[in-house]
Enzyme design. Structure first.
Site, PDB file in Angstrom:
ATOM      1  N   SER A  51      63.853 -76.363 121.109  1.00  0.00           N
ATOM      2  CA  SER A  51      64.651 -75.171 121.375  1.00  0.00           C
ATOM      3  C   SER A  51      63.773 -74.130 122.041  1.00  0.00           C
ATOM      4  O   SER A  51      62.555 -74.094 121.813  1.00  0.00           O
ATOM      5  CB  SER A  51      65.212 -74.591 120.072  1.00  0.00           C
ATOM      6  N   TYR A  96      65.121 -72.611 111.185  1.00  0.00           N
ATOM      7  CA  TYR A  96      65.330 -73.199 112.509  1.00  0.00           C
ATOM      8  C   TYR A  96      64.099 -72.971 113.389  1.00  0.00           C
ATOM      9  O   TYR A  96      63.604 -73.903 114.039  1.00  0.00           O
ATOM     10  CB  TYR A  96      66.570 -72.575 113.135  1.00  0.00           C
TER      11      TYR A  96
END
Length: 286
Positions: free
Chosen positions: A151, A170
């Site tokens: 990401s 995350y």
């Protein structure tokens, strides 16, 4: 014309919808047979609806429409033994394994989210990647390609934010994925196996388009619409876009999985619309 993945078999996790489905279909379009894995169940800390068995069946239908073979397996990337069994069954059915796309991921968001959301994010987004690679490794040989989906959060100083357990987990996980891909590429390089990471920006999937995510970008609004959210997302990008499409990431995955990238390994490929440019050091003057 022969496709770039002709004769190859690819494993894709999180394949029931979103990026995972896009990767599976794009690889199949270029000739790959697919092992499609998804948990097809809801994780309690995740506020948006997760994929279902019907979604996974639709991925299989789309692959079969391309006259490619597909084996679907319902398995949780957090659970190593059943995941390994699922991969083994797929390889037994399709004969071999040439590419791994460790794509499955979540981002738990929302008001009052419990601390376990941190652990859930790390377990799926980092441990799940490691488990996927470990399950696939016995079946990989010279020329194989491993692609880890990270990401843009892994490359930004603030990541996805640390104001909630889910976003903190995350960010931690995706940074771990980037490091894992780098270090594993060094280890597996002498064995002819390539490892790369692809880091997407905001994606036009269910992980982005939900109220919990919209509220992160527009906390001042009680009920945030897609129209409210769009300019806030667009403000992140140097390019004139609001988000990327799954196909944009799939093209990078296809390239890295194919023999066109046979000498590319250890790369952190940013397919993020330029978001992380604001956070990366400029090249020195020659």
């Amino acid at each position: 014309m022969t496709g770039r993945m002709q004769g190859k078999v690819a494993l894709v996790t999180g394949a029931a919808r979103g990026q995972g489905r896009s990767h599976a279909v794009r690889l199949a379009q270029e000739g790959a047979d697919i092992i499609a894995v998804d948990v097809c169940a809801q994780i309690e800390s995740v506020s948006y609806p997760m994929a279902t068995k019907d979604d996974l069946a639709e991925t299989a239908r789309l692959v079969e429409e391309l006259d490619r073979r597909v084996v679907t397996q319902v398995a949780d990337v957090r659970d190593r033994a059943p995941l390994a069994a699922a991969v083994q069954a797929g390889v037994a059915a399709l004969g071999h394994l040439d590419a791994v796309v460790a794509n499955a991921g979540i981002i738990p968001l929302g008001a009052g989210i419990p601390p376990v959301a941190f652990l859930d994010a790390v377990s799926v987004d980092l441990v799940g990647v490691i488990n996927t690679v470990e399950a696939a490794f016995p079946h990989l040989g010279v020329g194989a390609s491993i692609i880890c989906i990270g990401s843009m959060a892994s490359l930004m100083p603030g990541g996805a934010g640390s104001d909630s357990p889910g976003t903190a987990g995350y960010t931690h996980a995706k940074r771990g994925v980037a490091r894992f891909a780098h270090d594993l590429a060094l280890v597996l390089g002498p064995h002819g196996i390539r490892v790369n990471a692809v880091h997407p920006g905001n994606m036009n999937t269910d992980m982005l388009h939900n109220q919990a995510m919209y509220k992160v970008f527009r906390p001042e609004l009680d009920d945030v619409t897609r129209e409210d959210f769009e300019p806030a997302s667009a403000a992140m990008f140097p390019l004139p876009i609001s988000w990327l499409e799954p196909r944009d990431i799939s093209e990078a995955v296809l390239f890295l999985a194919s023999d066109d990238a046979r000498y590319i390994t250890g790369q952190q490929l940013r397919v993020d619309g330029g978001v992380t440019l604001k956070h990366m050091p400029a090249l020195p003057n020659p």
